[in-house]
Design an enzyme around this catalytic site. Structure first.
Site, PDB file in Angstrom:
ATOM      1  N   ASP A 514       0.822  -1.206   0.000  1.00  0.00           N
ATOM      2  CA  ASP A 514       0.000   0.000   0.000  1.00  0.00           C
ATOM      3  C   ASP A 514       0.859   1.259   0.000  1.00  0.00           C
ATOM      4  OD1 ASP A 514      -2.665   1.351   0.516  1.00  0.00           O
ATOM      5  OD2 ASP A 514      -1.562   1.993   2.292  1.00  0.00           O
ATOM      6  N   GLU A 567       0.967  -0.582  -5.140  1.00  0.00           N
ATOM      7  CA  GLU A 567      -0.019   0.465  -5.379  1.00  0.00           C
ATOM      8  C   GLU A 567       0.774   1.761  -5.521  1.00  0.00           C
ATOM      9  OE1 GLU A 567      -3.773   2.773  -3.327  1.00  0.00           O
ATOM     10  OE2 GLU A 567      -1.889   2.424  -2.298  1.00  0.00           O
TER      11      GLU A 567
END
Length: 875
Positions: A514, A567
């Protein structure tokens, strides 16, 4: 970027309100420990030993063993000076083992509040009978005791009596007679940032040590003046159990006999300025269910893995040339037990339950309590559903423990513990195992970019900025969280080892990392003056780059077949290229640009889509620069962004038709696929983590169930068509037919498989092979949707996609094709069985020798409104 929507602190409750006794801090040196009558099993986990001795007086205690109490001015501790004694009783000694325990013919113990203490000479294991009982004398009012022990004696225990004459006595093993449980090599590798199995040395580990059962505690707190372990066994008073620091490593260690799995604990840390803080274990393997915040001593893993075949097959072949269709799941809101929101019936598409009970009706018995499914319940339902829908992988929003559910797991407080909300770590293993045995890979979201500020967790752990950066780089301006200082060896080791931990201990198949962009740029969301340039004056975070490269190199080298996914929302080059080629080393990267461009196009009224054709074509300009995953993620259906269905323009029929077309376009487009849960249900409401998905819609509206079945069909055909995934990351596997017909909102292309590129012939059997499909022979069984045969006689080397994004059917529309003869429809999103109008080409078209769109052959066809066709040539 997800989820961190201004939730700066996970909870606002004090420790004392979280289900654990609130300790008194700071402790006065002579403050008595308020005892209660515990059994020996409560204190040490062993049977209480009966006291024995000489003749008893009125108190029932041997009269000749009355302790000799002296004041602090009369200290006689052999070689121990008064300064060390004061540091010990004030809880500020860095090496309590040098004072306490056995030293020659003397045993020293620190037991605040005890009225008497005895040294018990014990016999051999396992009975360990008491052979002799000798009184100790109190040499400091704070609770320091000294007693004799002959050098020839091998085994001894201690007994503490509370409450004066006739008070309860407790027998326990002396923690301070044991050698360290850590080795010099382990500590050296940790300080160098190179311990690949860090979880095996830090944290709380039940074990047998020097013939005694107990738990070895170890924690890194290099700037602490002292560290004490507190828990249920010592009434959350850390004075009796100070830890020792292991040289210059910054690691504090203590072996506590009798403490076993299930015990709650924390670390009581004395900071350099004398403050006392209570911290959960950064390496805890189990925790209390939030809002409780205590760490829990975890038993060694007991799950018997049954996924050896999956692991062996996972390591075979090229992951880039395998199909990947990911179902993104938030475990807490996928499905609930009982009540509204849970599907009913079997686990087939369109009837999406998995044996779940419906709402309680009168006369049916007591209602089932509402709430999320446990890991074990998920293991019974999620694999069947995902397999029935034809997905190859699930991706779980972060499962590491997090105190605030509204962060969806993206504010982690215990990186080595699956959240206790749904069960134990072994229960989570059962879920992963069950998914593997259905041929489904398991990806988990991983959050090394930041952590929350909760004062009982990682923030200023030893009173200093330890895990986080100090100064302006220590906090993230968008999310109110703290930023890991990955330039520090031990912090980098903590995170790198954590990535390996999930692959090793839970057989995870991949980590979706993330917020990578926030790590790569020093000035991410910061204004001038709020960030510090790197050594070359740039804004690149060189320490984070080095960390990400090391993490990726180790994951790929140590766990073949395990992948990593970034990401990353910027144009940072070579994110998914190997480190030896100058890349960051990720296996895949989320294509955020594709997601935003594509959704912008589909949200546009078809009347104006002619002006936005480039939103769909631009992505093919850079599609081969990275190994892209095409995400329709949770971020796009929350916080007022609306559900995917609600984004679509037009009336209800057009909304559903647009959604069907979006999915078929996405599944044919180069790149792997990801769909957030609920997208297959055409959910009306945007996602909320506090309630389950709208499973009831499948029963209420037939068109929702039909769209769900379409998603299953897209996955089935996708996995059976190697042309749609073998060359995802090579321009050689993609050809535009026509990308310029903006006036009609029509686009067309075709995909090629490797056998076509190599010039080999299609299968002689006429059935397309399905190599590398996740549902494999020898596991628990194939997915119901995936069992359907691919239409016989259709070769697998070319698949054409023709999309009409106008609500008007295109009659007699000519499309150029690369091969003559009959082409069959593999998918028509306007088919009545999917909820469409039923327009099409009777299942096939015929290409004649008429050049069109730069192709030597072409076919006239009917393009259904807001519909997508997949065509393949017949042999």
């Amino acid at each position: 970027m997800s989820k961190k929507t201004g939730h700066k602190h996970s909870t606002g409750a004090e420790d004392g309100a979280r289900g654990e006794p609130k300790p008194a801090t700071p402790h006065a040196a002579a403050a008595p420990l308020a005892p209660r009558a515990l059994t020996e099993a409560e204190v040490t986990g062993q049977d209480e030993t009966e006291r024995s001795g000489g003749p008893a007086g009125e108190s029932g205690r041997p009269e000749n063993l009355v302790p000799n109490e002296v004041g602090p001015d009369e200290v006689d501790l052999d070689e121990v000076g008064p300064e060390e004694v004061e540091r010990l009783v004030k809880g500020q000694h860095h090496d309590p083992h040098s004072v306490l325990g056995r030293h020659g013919a003397t045993v020293r113990a620190f037991r605040p509040g005890a009225s008497e203490m005895y040294v018990l000479v014990t016999g051999p294991e396992p009975e360990r009978p008491v052979l002799r009982r000798t009184a100790m004398r109190q040499v400091h009012a704070a609770g320091l005791w000294v007693g004799p022990l002959a050098p020839a004696v091998a085994g001894y225990r201690l007994e503490a009596v509370y409450g004066g004459a006739g008070g309860p006595g407790f027998v326990f093993d002396d923690p301070y007679r044991h050698w360290p449980t850590l080795g010099e090599l382990d500590l050296y590798l940790f300080n160098e940032g190179r311990h690949r199995r860090l979880w095996e040395i830090l944290g709380a580990h039940p074990r047998e040590h020097e013939g005694v059962d107990g738990t070895a505690f170890a924690v890194w707190a290099p700037n602490a003046k002292a560290v004490r372990v507190v828990g249920d066994w010592n009434f959350w008073d850390g004075r009796p159990h100070p830890m020792r620091i292991m040289g210059s490593s910054g690691v504090w260690e203590l072996f506590l006999p009798g403490v076993g799995p299930g015990a709650r604990y924390k670390y009581e840390i004395v900071t350099a300025d004398g403050r006392v803080t209570l911290k959960a274990d950064p390496m805890a393997f189990a925790t209390e269910v939030p809002p409780g915040t205590a760490s829990i001593v975890a038993a060694p893993p007991a799950h018997d893995w049954r996924d050896a075949l999956w692991l062996a097959q996972r390591a075979q072949g090229d992951a880039l040339a395998k199909p990947m269709s990911i179902y993104e799941v938030h475990l807490g809101s996928w499905r609930w037990r009982g009540g509204a929101g849970e599907a009913r019936g079997d686990a087939t598409p369109g009837n999406a339950g998995a044996g779940g009970a419906g709402p309680h009706e009168a006369g049916e018995g007591p209602a089932v309590a509402l709430g999320p499914l446990t890991y074990l319940e998920l293991a019974e339902q999620l694999p069947d559903y995902v397999a029935s829908m034809g997905f190859t992988h699930v991706e779980l929003l972060p499962v590491a423990e997090h105190p605030f559910g509204g962060s969806w797991g993206y504010q982690v407080s215990a990186y080595y513990a699956p959240t206790a909300r749904f069960g134990s770590a072994d229960d989570f293993r059962v879920l992963v195992d069950a998914l593997h045995r259905r041929g489904i890979g398991v990806l988990v979201d991983w959050v090394p970019a930041h952590f929350p500020r909760d004062d009982w967790a990682l923030a200023r752990f030893d009173g200093t900025a330890l895990y986080e950066h100090a100064g302006p780089m220590g906090a993230h301006p968008d999310w109110g969280t703290l930023v890991f200082n990955v330039g520090r060896h031990e912090v980098r080791n903590f995170l790198v080892a954590n990535a390996l931990f999930w692959a090793e201990e839970f057989h995870i198949d991949g980590l979706r990392v993330d917020a990578v962009a926030s790590m790569l740029y020093l000035d991410y969301s910061r204004q001038p003056g709020e960030w510090v340039p790197n050594e070359f004056g740039g804004n690149e975070n060189l320490q984070a780059v080095a960390f990400l490269k090391e993490m990726n190199e180790l994951v790929f080298s140590l766990y073949p077949g395990v992948t990593t996914i970034a990401e990353e929302s910027t144009a940072w080059p070579a994110v998914s290229r190997p480190t030896y080629l100058g890349g960051l080393g990720f296996g895949f990267k989320w294509n955020m640009g594709w997601m935003h461009d594509t959704l912008r196009y589909f949200e546009t009224d078809p009347l104006f889509r002619r002006y936005h054709q480039n939103d769909l074509t631009f992505g093919l300009i850079y599609a081969w620069h990275e190994n892209f995953i095409l995400p329709l993620s949770h971020d796009e259906v929350v916080h007022g962004k609306r559900s995917l269905l609600s984004k679509m323009p037009g009336d209800r029929w057009q909304q559903l038709a647009n959604l069907r077309a979006l999915y078929a376009w996405m599944w044919a487009h180069p790149g792997k696929k990801l769909l957030f849960m609920g997208g297959e249900l055409a959910s009306e409401q945007e996602w909320a983590a506090e309630r389950p998905l709208d499973w009831w819609a499948l029963d209420a509206w037939a068109d929702h169930a039909k769209l769900q079945r379409l998603v299953g069909e897209l996955n089935r055909v996708y996995k059976g068509e190697p042309a749609l995934w073998e060359e995802d990351f090579s321009a050689a596997g993609f050809r535009w037919i026509d990308a310029s017909d903006a006036d009609h909102n029509v686009l067309s292309f075709y995909r090629l498989r490797r056998s076509k590129l190599a010039g080999t012939a299609p299968s002689a059997s006429g059935r397309r092979p399905t190599p590398n499909v996740a549902t494999v022979e020898g596991l628990d069984g194939p997915a119901p949707v995936g069992e359907g045969p691919v239409p016989a006689g259709v070769p697998a080397d070319i698949v054409a996609c023709i999309a009409n994004f106008s609500p008007v059917p295109q009659l007699g529309y000519r499309v150029g094709l690369p091969r003559p003869g009959r082409w069959v429809e593999l998918v028509n999103t306007d088919a009545a069985e999917w909820g469409g109008s039923g327009l099409g080409n009777m299942g096939e078209v015929r290409a004649t020798e008429e050049s069109w769109h730069g192709q030597p052959w072409s076919a006239e066809m009917l393009l259904p409104p807001l519909g997508v066709l997949w065509l393949a040539p017949a042999p």
